[in-house]
Design a protein around this motif. Structure first.
Motif, PDB file in Angstrom:
ATOM      1  N   ASN A 263       5.190  32.418  34.006  1.00  0.00           N
ATOM      2  CA  ASN A 263       4.489  33.641  34.415  1.00  0.00           C
ATOM      3  C   ASN A 263       3.242  33.329  35.240  1.00  0.00           C
ATOM      4  OD1 ASN A 263       5.935  35.965  33.534  1.00  0.00           O
ATOM      5  ND2 ASN A 263       5.416  35.478  31.421  1.00  0.00           N
ATOM      6  N   LYS A 264       2.475  32.355  34.795  1.00  0.00           N
ATOM      7  CA  LYS A 264       1.236  32.001  35.509  1.00  0.00           C
ATOM      8  C   LYS A 264       1.540  31.437  36.893  1.00  0.00           C
ATOM      9  CE  LYS A 264      -1.754  31.259  31.506  1.00  0.00           C
ATOM     10  NZ  LYS A 264      -2.365  30.265  30.595  1.00  0.00           N
ATOM     11  N   LEU A 265       2.545  30.554  36.980  1.00  0.00           N
ATOM     12  CA  LEU A 265       2.879  29.940  38.263  1.00  0.00           C
ATOM     13  C   LEU A 265       3.456  30.967  39.234  1.00  0.00           C
ATOM     14  CD1 LEU A 265       3.194  27.453  40.074  1.00  0.00           C
ATOM     15  CD2 LEU A 265       5.403  27.013  38.978  1.00  0.00           C
ATOM     16  N   SER A 266       4.388  31.816  38.767  1.00  0.00           N
ATOM     17  CA  SER A 266       4.999  32.818  39.655  1.00  0.00           C
ATOM     18  C   SER A 266       3.962  33.833  40.131  1.00  0.00           C
ATOM     19  CB  SER A 266       6.153  33.525  38.943  1.00  0.00           C
ATOM     20  OG  SER A 266       5.728  34.127  37.742  1.00  0.00           O
ATOM     21  N   THR A 267       3.045  34.232  39.264  1.00  0.00           N
ATOM     22  CA  THR A 267       1.993  35.181  39.653  1.00  0.00           C
ATOM     23  C   THR A 267       1.065  34.570  40.695  1.00  0.00           C
ATOM     24  OG1 THR A 267       2.059  36.268  37.497  1.00  0.00           O
ATOM     25  CG2 THR A 267       0.065  36.584  38.795  1.00  0.00           C
ATOM     26  N   GLU A 268       0.708  33.303  40.496  1.00  0.00           N
ATOM     27  CA  GLU A 268      -0.192  32.622  41.451  1.00  0.00           C
ATOM     28  C   GLU A 268       0.455  32.518  42.834  1.00  0.00           C
ATOM     29  OE1 GLU A 268      -1.671  29.245  43.696  1.00  0.00           O
ATOM     30  OE2 GLU A 268       0.019  28.892  42.347  1.00  0.00           O
TER      31      GLU A 268
END
Length: 381
Positions: A263-268
């Motif tokens: 989630n953190k990587l895709s959002t970034e």
């Protein structure tokens, strides 16, 4: 733009609420299986099946019948939702979009039921959430809900933990245009290699927990053997059930860590890039490779791509998939010279034409970006 967005919270029901949740899950499963049997009979006769309205009309009679009067004790909307889920599943089956619906089992690791919001019977109140029939349930609220609440799904995991997923209809703000395209090469040693030279480390969460999981699973197997020798069925073997929950909690921890990372990587990536170019990988086919299957399933490429897709749709970003047969590792990203296929152990190489020295993965991500931008321009024209 109005979109559907889900919020997941852990809940802490008391003993009375836990009993009611178990009852509702059991009744929802019974209703689903009962009508699936009727649906199968009808399908065998005329290849059509029943309808949602026909099944829904039978439900009040079932509540009045002496054999099934206990259906009145639980949330009626949850029972209607079971029929709706069955109708949708059968409809997709008739359209050849999925396999034929199967009977639900009480041994499934995740048990759940869904209820709808009506007259504000689902809402967050301080550190609690109000749910139909259950009343106020303690909740670990990590963020505020936005928009209109549509429904809630209450789940009990094999670990013994309870969760609620609340589906809201809310306005998703479109992010500012960045005009910064990016190419992504997914890997095993590094999870993702970006065309700007960054390498995202693969945390290898499952492999880190592997020793602990093996140890706890061996204990589980031994306790199953002891229960068998004592003539005790596993559902009544307390030591076995206790160890089973412990193993489930370990798996749940790995899943939560995976989801947090993805989630953190895709959002970034979505926030900082408006065109994202990736390979259209045949992940199912790659999982047939016995040497790589475990590593590929550990990194969860499919989940990552799925998250990129829906977040890109929300925020008006473009996801460009390039052909899986495009020679990303063979082309020189500087002069486009094709140098031929290279074995996996070669991680660096020098282009014989322009003498540019390449890191294999970064070069591949640059080629993915180039090809992706070409396809994107072609689609726009």
């Amino acid at each position: 733009m109005l979109r559907h967005k889900a919020y997941k919270f852990r809940v802490y029901p008391n003993k009375k609420q836990q009993v009611l949740i178990a009852k509702t899950i059991g009744c929802s499963r019974f209703v689903y299986n009962h009508f699936l049997a009727l649906w199968n009979e009808e399908y065998a006769k005329n290849k059509k099946g029943l309808s949602y309205n026909a099944c829904s009309a039978m439900l009040p009679k079932m509540k009045q019948a002496e054999a099934t009067h206990w259906l009145k004790d639980v949330d009626s909307i949850a029972l209607q939702s079971s029929i709706r889920n069955l109708a949708d599943s059968f409809s997709r089956f008739l359209k050849k979009q999925n396999n034929k619906p199967v009977f639900k089992s009480k041994n499934h690791p995740i048990q759940s039921y869904k209820t709808k919001n009506g007259n504000n019977n689902i809402e967050l109140k301080g550190k609690c959430i109000k749910l139909p029939k259950l009343g106020l349930v303690k909740c670990a609220k990590s963020r505020e809900l936005k928009g209109r609440i549509l429904n809630a799904t209450i789940r009990k995991h094999a670990s013994g933990n309870y969760f609620v997923s609340i589906l809201c209809e809310e306005k998703i703000e479109v992010l500012d245009k960045k005009i910064v395209p990016i190419g992504i090469d997914l890997g095993v040693t590094n999870f993702a290699i970006l065309s700007d030279g960054r390498k995202i480390d693969n945390n290898r969460l499952t492999s880190k927990m592997e020793k602990k999981l093996k140890r706890e699973q061996r204990k589980l197997s031994r306790r199953a053997l002891v229960a068998k020798e004592n003539g005790t069925i596993l559902s009544e073997a307390k030591n076995y059930q206790k160890q089973k929950r412990k193993v489930a909690r370990l798996y749940e921890k790995v899943v939560n860590q995976h989801n947090d990372f993805l989630n953190k990587l895709s959002t970034e990536i979505i926030k900082n890039h408006d065109v994202i170019c990736i390979e259209d990988l045949n992940i199912k086919g790659m999982l047939r490779n016995r040497k790589l299957a475990k590593s590929i399933s550990d990194v969860s490429w499919s989940k990552f791509v799925a998250k990129l897709k829906y977040k890109a749709e929300w925020h008006s970003r473009a996801i460009i998939k390039i052909n899986r047969w495009f020679p990303t590792s063979q082309l020189c990203s500087a002069c486009s010279h094709q140098d031929g296929k290279k074995p996996l152990h070669i991680r660096e190489w020098t282009c014989p034409k322009c003498q540019a020295h390449h890191d294999r993965d970064i070069n591949a991500s640059k080629n993915i970006l180039k090809e992706g931008l070409r396809l994107h321009a072609q689609n726009l024209s």
